[in-house]
Enzyme design. Structure first.
Site, PDB file in Angstrom:
ATOM      1  N   LYS A   1     -11.412   6.028 -53.765  1.00  0.00           N
ATOM      2  CA  LYS A   1     -11.707   5.021 -53.712  1.00  0.00           C
ATOM      3  C   LYS A   1     -13.169   4.608 -52.603  1.00  0.00           C
ATOM      4  O   LYS A   1     -13.379   5.689 -51.864  1.00  0.00           O
ATOM      5  CB  LYS A   1     -10.690   4.128 -53.015  1.00  0.00           C
ATOM      6  CG  LYS A   1      -9.450   4.066 -54.043  1.00  0.00           C
ATOM      7  CD  LYS A   1      -8.349   3.433 -53.200  1.00  0.00           C
ATOM      8  CE  LYS A   1      -7.056   3.303 -54.242  1.00  0.00           C
ATOM      9  NZ  LYS A   1      -6.030   2.700 -53.747  1.00  0.00           N
TER      10      LYS A   1
ATOM     11  N   TYR B   1      -6.752  -3.228 -61.863  1.00  0.00           N
ATOM     12  CA  TYR B   1      -5.660  -3.655 -61.393  1.00  0.00           C
ATOM     13  C   TYR B   1      -4.836  -4.901 -61.992  1.00  0.00           C
ATOM     14  O   TYR B   1      -4.073  -5.479 -61.352  1.00  0.00           O
ATOM     15  CB  TYR B   1      -5.999  -3.802 -59.919  1.00  0.00           C
ATOM     16  CG  TYR B   1      -6.032  -2.516 -59.022  1.00  0.00           C
ATOM     17  CD1 TYR B   1      -5.005  -1.601 -58.997  1.00  0.00           C
ATOM     18  CD2 TYR B   1      -7.226  -2.183 -58.309  1.00  0.00           C
ATOM     19  CE1 TYR B   1      -5.029  -0.404 -58.450  1.00  0.00           C
ATOM     20  CE2 TYR B   1      -7.261  -1.172 -57.535  1.00  0.00           C
ATOM     21  CZ  TYR B   1      -6.132   0.041 -57.598  1.00  0.00           C
ATOM     22  OH  TYR B   1      -6.236   1.160 -57.006  1.00  0.00           O
TER      23      TYR B   1
ATOM     24  N   ASN C   1      -6.631   3.531 -48.831  1.00  0.00           N
ATOM     25  CA  ASN C   1      -5.705   4.840 -48.869  1.00  0.00           C
ATOM     26  C   ASN C   1      -6.398   5.977 -49.747  1.00  0.00           C
ATOM     27  O   ASN C   1      -5.694   6.813 -50.272  1.00  0.00           O
ATOM     28  CB  ASN C   1      -4.083   4.563 -49.356  1.00  0.00           C
ATOM     29  CG  ASN C   1      -4.325   4.014 -50.698  1.00  0.00           C
ATOM     30  OD1 ASN C   1      -5.207   3.681 -51.414  1.00  0.00           O
ATOM     31  ND2 ASN C   1      -3.088   3.568 -51.197  1.00  0.00           N
TER      32      ASN C   1
ATOM     33  N   HIS D   1      -6.916   6.959 -55.879  1.00  0.00           N
ATOM     34  CA  HIS D   1      -5.928   6.196 -56.904  1.00  0.00           C
ATOM     35  C   HIS D   1      -5.605   7.253 -57.772  1.00  0.00           C
ATOM     36  O   HIS D   1      -6.328   8.058 -58.147  1.00  0.00           O
ATOM     37  CB  HIS D   1      -6.658   5.218 -57.595  1.00  0.00           C
ATOM     38  CG  HIS D   1      -6.222   4.595 -58.865  1.00  0.00           C
ATOM     39  ND1 HIS D   1      -4.832   3.717 -58.816  1.00  0.00           N
ATOM     40  CD2 HIS D   1      -6.048   5.173 -60.321  1.00  0.00           C
ATOM     41  CE1 HIS D   1      -4.560   3.679 -60.136  1.00  0.00           C
ATOM     42  NE2 HIS D   1      -5.233   4.545 -60.890  1.00  0.00           N
TER      43      HIS D   1
ATOM     44  N   GLU E   1      -6.170   3.611 -68.444  1.00  0.00           N
ATOM     45  CA  GLU E   1      -6.991   3.726 -67.239  1.00  0.00           C
ATOM     46  C   GLU E   1      -8.446   4.791 -67.558  1.00  0.00           C
ATOM     47  O   GLU E   1      -9.368   4.434 -67.128  1.00  0.00           O
ATOM     48  CB  GLU E   1      -6.254   4.423 -65.797  1.00  0.00           C
ATOM     49  CG  GLU E   1      -5.471   3.267 -65.334  1.00  0.00           C
ATOM     50  CD  GLU E   1      -4.612   3.581 -64.192  1.00  0.00           C
ATOM     51  OE1 GLU E   1      -3.880   2.922 -63.645  1.00  0.00           O
ATOM     52  OE2 GLU E   1      -4.749   4.811 -63.582  1.00  0.00           O
TER      53      GLU E   1
HETATM   54  P1  IDP Z   1      -0.375   3.569 -55.631  1.00  0.00           P
HETATM   55  O1  IDP Z   1      -1.955   3.508 -55.745  1.00  0.00           O
HETATM   56  O2  IDP Z   1       0.278   4.690 -54.597  1.00  0.00           O
HETATM   57  O3  IDP Z   1       0.017   3.537 -56.956  1.00  0.00           O
HETATM   58  P2  IDP Z   1       0.343   0.621 -56.128  1.00  0.00           P
HETATM   59  O4  IDP Z   1       1.637   0.092 -55.568  1.00  0.00           O
HETATM   60  O5  IDP Z   1       0.078   0.673 -57.612  1.00  0.00           O
HETATM   61  O6  IDP Z   1       0.160   1.958 -55.080  1.00  0.00           O
HETATM   62  O7  IDP Z   1      -0.680  -0.161 -55.226  1.00  0.00           O
HETATM   63  C1  IDP Z   1      -2.070  -0.179 -55.838  1.00  0.00           C
HETATM   64  C2  IDP Z   1      -2.811   0.091 -54.518  1.00  0.00           C
HETATM   65  O8  IDP Z   1      -2.927  -1.436 -53.883  1.00  0.00           O
HETATM   66  C3  IDP Z   1      -2.501   0.752 -53.314  1.00  0.00           C
HETATM   67  O9  IDP Z   1      -3.014   2.174 -53.673  1.00  0.00           O
HETATM   68  C4  IDP Z   1      -3.140   0.384 -52.253  1.00  0.00           C
HETATM   69  O10 IDP Z   1      -4.586   0.372 -52.131  1.00  0.00           O
HETATM   70  C5  IDP Z   1      -2.760  -1.290 -52.473  1.00  0.00           C
HETATM   71  N1  IDP Z   1      -1.566  -1.699 -51.983  1.00  0.00           N
HETATM   72  C6  IDP Z   1      -0.226  -1.471 -52.322  1.00  0.00           C
HETATM   73  N2  IDP Z   1       0.648  -1.970 -51.560  1.00  0.00           N
HETATM   74  C7  IDP Z   1      -0.318  -2.703 -50.523  1.00  0.00           C
HETATM   75  C8  IDP Z   1       0.575  -3.494 -49.639  1.00  0.00           C
HETATM   76  O11 IDP Z   1       1.532  -3.760 -49.413  1.00  0.00           O
HETATM   77  N3  IDP Z   1      -0.898  -3.969 -48.921  1.00  0.00           N
HETATM   78  C9  IDP Z   1      -2.099  -3.638 -49.117  1.00  0.00           C
HETATM   79  N4  IDP Z   1      -2.352  -3.151 -50.211  1.00  0.00           N
HETATM   80  C10 IDP Z   1      -1.434  -2.479 -51.097  1.00  0.00           C
HETATM   81 MG    MG Z   2      -0.192   2.474 -58.746  1.00  0.00          MG
END
Ligand code: IDP
Ligand code: MG
Length: 138
Positions: free
Chosen positions: A9, A49, A112, A115, A126
């Site tokens: 990212k 997304y 984070n 992805h 994707e």
């Molecule tokens: P993942 O990337 O571990 O699969 P997902 O639940 O699919 O997690 O969420 C997609 C992305 O959305 C996450 O990687 C993160 O960047 C963001 N995200 C997920 N939960 C939160 C939140 O509670 N606050 C802010 N951003 C979030």
């Molecule tokens: Mg995800």
């Protein structure tokens, strides 16, 4: 053999950890079979997304994902989807296991670093979102 989509990212690119992330994949049985750097538009990030469109963080997340260049790649290997998710660690870096990418490099639940597709259906969607068959060197 299985394929999954990985993205370093914009925060990962900014922090200069593209190479470190790829090294972890390569050291753990995941082969890069396609890769490019992209600067997503807000619309492209929203399309990617789409499954999260109802979530409170959708607008902020898609702003972030379109804020700078990202590296998208296809990883291939045995159980590539689960293996990649294991190397990434939990979504929230504070809950991610020791030695995972997010635990080591992330500082924010949204920003984070990486992805990874979470299942066979999402991996297919994707991968097709970013690559056509000619771009995949499997
Ligand atoms: P993942 O990337 O571990 O699969 P997902 O639940 O699919 O997690 O969420 C997609 C992305 O959305 C996450 O990687 C993160 O960047 C963001 N995200 C997920 N939960 C939160 C939140 O509670 N606050 C802010 N951003 C979030
Ligand atoms: Mg995800």
């Amino acid at each position: 053999m299985e394929r999954t989509l990985s993205i370093v990212k914009p925060d990962g690119v900014e922090k200069g950890v593209i190479g470190e992330v790829i090294k972890r994949f390569e050291n753990n049985g995941l082969k890069v079979v396609a890769m490019k750097m992209v600067r997503m538009s807000k619309e492209q990030a929203k399309g990617f997304y789409y499954v999260h469109r109802e979530r409170p963080f959708y607008d902020s997340l898609t702003d972030f994902m379109s804020s700078g260049p990202a590296v998208v790649m296809i990883l291939e290997g045995e159980n590539a989807i689960a293996r990649n998710r294991e190397l990434m660690g939990a979504t929230d870096y504070r809950e991610a296991a020791e030695g995972t990418i997010r635990r080591d490099f992330a500082t924010d639940i949204e920003r984070n670093i990486v992805h990874g597709s979470d299942g066979a259906d999402t991996a297919a969607f994707e991968i097709a979102y970013f690559f056509n068959e000619l771009e995949i060197c499997g």
